[in-house]
Structure formats: C-alpha cells, structure tokens
Design a protein around this motif. Structure first.
Motif, PDB file in Angstrom:
ATOM      1  N   UNK A 132      -2.318   3.213  -4.056  1.00  0.00           N
ATOM      2  CA  UNK A 132      -1.286   3.961  -4.351  1.00  0.00           C
ATOM      3  C   UNK A 132       0.033   3.526  -4.888  1.00  0.00           C
ATOM      4  N   UNK A 133       0.273   2.347  -4.567  1.00  0.00           N
ATOM      5  CA  UNK A 133       1.362   1.675  -5.059  1.00  0.00           C
ATOM      6  C   UNK A 133       1.699   0.879  -5.872  1.00  0.00           C
ATOM      7  N   UNK A 134       0.616  -0.105  -6.269  1.00  0.00           N
ATOM      8  CA  UNK A 134       0.553  -1.118  -7.108  1.00  0.00           C
ATOM      9  C   UNK A 134      -0.084  -0.646  -8.566  1.00  0.00           C
ATOM     10  N   UNK A 135       0.704  -1.178  -9.294  1.00  0.00           N
ATOM     11  CA  UNK A 135       0.131  -0.961 -10.826  1.00  0.00           C
ATOM     12  C   UNK A 135      -1.041  -2.038 -11.306  1.00  0.00           C
ATOM     13  N   UNK A 136      -2.210  -1.576 -10.433  1.00  0.00           N
ATOM     14  CA  UNK A 136      -3.445  -2.167 -10.546  1.00  0.00           C
ATOM     15  C   UNK A 136      -4.020  -1.801 -12.071  1.00  0.00           C
ATOM     16  N   UNK A 137      -4.870  -2.790 -12.723  1.00  0.00           N
ATOM     17  CA  UNK A 137      -5.592  -2.228 -13.920  1.00  0.00           C
ATOM     18  C   UNK A 137      -7.147  -1.330 -13.327  1.00  0.00           C
TER      19      UNK A 137
END
Length: 299
Positions: A132-137
């Motif tokens: 929800x919160x992190x800029x994951x690839x």
C-alpha cells in the motif's frame, strides 16, 4: 513546537517503561500494554532487528541518501512499525528505509508504533503495508501477493479486501511471475514496464518472449509497439498437424487397450515420439491396471 516536544517526551517516557523488567509487556492483556500498543514510542535503534519478511529486496542508494539528509534536518516524520520479540527486543514490520537512513546519520533512536503479533500476523502486516505504501516494482508486488496467498493462506478475494485492489489487478500482477526470470529481472531494473510484461505473457514460448524482450531493449519499443509485435507473432503461428500412427502401431494400441480393458490414448510429438496414457475410473480400477502391469512384467 511545544506540542511536538511533549509528544517526543511522552515517547521517551514509554521507552523507559519498556526498559523496566517489571513491565515486560508480552501481550495486549498485560499491565500497561494499553499505554504502549498503538502509541508512538522512542526506541533505541540497537534494540530493533530487520524483518526477514520484508518484501523489498533492494534499496536505491541515492534515494536512501536523500532520505537520510532529510531525517538529519527534520527528524523521522512518519514512525516505523515494529513488533515486540522479547524484553527490549523488537523487529521491523514496515519502515526499513527510515530505519536504514536513521542509522546512516547516526541517530540513537527512532519513533515507532509497537504491535504485538505472531510471525504470521507480522508477515501479513509487512506485506500489506508495503504493497500500500512503498514504491515497489511490479515483480516485488507480485511476489508479495504470492506470499500472501502461500504463506498467510489468503485467497485472492480476501487479499482484495485487505489491500483494496480489484481481484483482476491482483491476477495481472501474479501472471508476471510466469515470465522468464531474465525478463522479471529486467522489469525490476526498470528496463521495461508492467505493460510490456503483460504483452509478453501472450507468447507461450520462452524463446519468443526473450527475443521480443531483447527487441524492446534494443529498439526502445513502447507498450503499444510491443503489443503489435506480439500480436503479429501470434497470428503468424500456424497449428501443426500431429503425426499419425501407422497401421502396425494402431493395431498394437488396440491390443493394449483390450488387455487393460480401457481405451489407451496416444500422445505424439513432432518427432514421432510419444507416450501411452491408460485411464482409470476409480481406486479399484487403478489397482486392477497395476496388477495387470505387474503380471506382464513377471510373464
């Protein structure tokens, strides 16, 4: 400013409470648990260990340095989340970038929300919060979804409710894991987007996927251009005619079918090699066929 100082002082007061052996809070029912759980507590960085369930596997060093500079100037604005392991021992649930950056600038402590949870709950919290919160690839997100299914035992419907995403969106991410590892790595490194990956899934052969992947990199193809290329390749593919059994083999298959009392099926590849498939309708039927095979071996 006075309000912020008061909150920080409160955090330090709760930190002192946690360091008191007589107040070793292990569950939500323990004395003083309500003062700690759900509140911001100033924790010593040395008392916190990294969460092994962290879905993010790599951190951009430049972005981490920028965050460290910001923390040095302004402090940690958003608290991390930890779970309590033992007396004055905690494990990260989310916020590893803030944790790492704080260590980089030599902070002795960090504000944290404390959760009391078992390993499975911690894993679910870590995965859901990071999605929800992190800029994951896209691949990291897909792997997080997969772990929620396999390790937390969530269905796609339950996951949809947890993270607020449509089931079709979740399914699209999971399909990316069917791509060749080389393509997945390219996606993680930013050489192609999720749209490119979704287009490549339409190609059934790994060799074709890799060929198009190389074209994407070499010619800097857009998603639309990739989709058109994939479509042209799939329309060019013609169904191949399976080799047929000669008369002698057809007769042999009929004899085998009569012997086992079941219609034996034959699957052939392009080279003419193949396999015999003997169907069975029940456990008893399977044992009967097995007995016939053993008898033929002993004969």
């Amino acid at each position: 400013m006075a309000k912020a100082s008061k909150k920080k002082a409160l955090g330090r007061g709760l930190s002192a409470l946690l360091k008191d052996p007589e107040n070793d809070i292990q569950s939500a029912n323990d004395k003083n648990a309500d003062k700690v759980v759900g509140n911001i507590v100033e924790l010593d960085l040395e008392s916190i260990e990294v969460n092994p369930h962290q879905p993010r596997t790599s951190f951009n060093e430049d972005a981490l340095t920028e965050l460290a500079s910001s923390i040095k100037e302004l402090g940690v604005i958003q608290p991390i989340t930890v779970r309590k392991l033992g007396f004055n021992q905690f494990q990260l649930v989310s916020g590893e970038r803030r944790y790492r950056a704080s260590k980089m600038v030599g902070l002795p402590s960090i504000p944290a929300y404390i959760r009391i949870a078992n390993d499975q709950e911690s894993l679910e919290m870590a995965l859901v919060e990071n999605i929800q919160r992190q800029d994951l690839d896209p691949i990291e997100i897909a792997l997080s979804y997969q772990r929620l299914i396999e390790e937390v035992d969530l269905t796609q419907e339950e996951m949809s409710d947890r993270i607020g995403k449509n089931r079709s969106t979740i399914a699209n991410y999971l399909r990316l894991l069917k791509l060749d590892p080389i393509i997945q790595t390219g996606m993680r490194d930013g050489f192609l987007s999720m749209g490119h990956g979704r287009a490549l899934i339409a190609l059934s052969e790994t060799d074709e996927q890799l060929e198009v992947y190389e074209r994407i990199i070499k010619d800097k193809l857009s998603v639309r251009e990739t989709e058109r290329l994939v479509k042209s390749l799939t329309t060019q593919q013609k169904p191949t005619t399976s080799p047929k059994l000669d008369e002698a083999k057809q007769k042999a298959v009929k004899e085998i079918s009569n012997y086992f009392g079941a219609k034996v099926d034959v699957k052939l590849n392009k080279k003419g090699n193949g396999k015999l498939i003997i169907p069975f309708s029940s456990e008893e039927d399977f044992k009967r066929i097995k007995k016939l095979i053993n008898e033929s071996k002993d004969a």
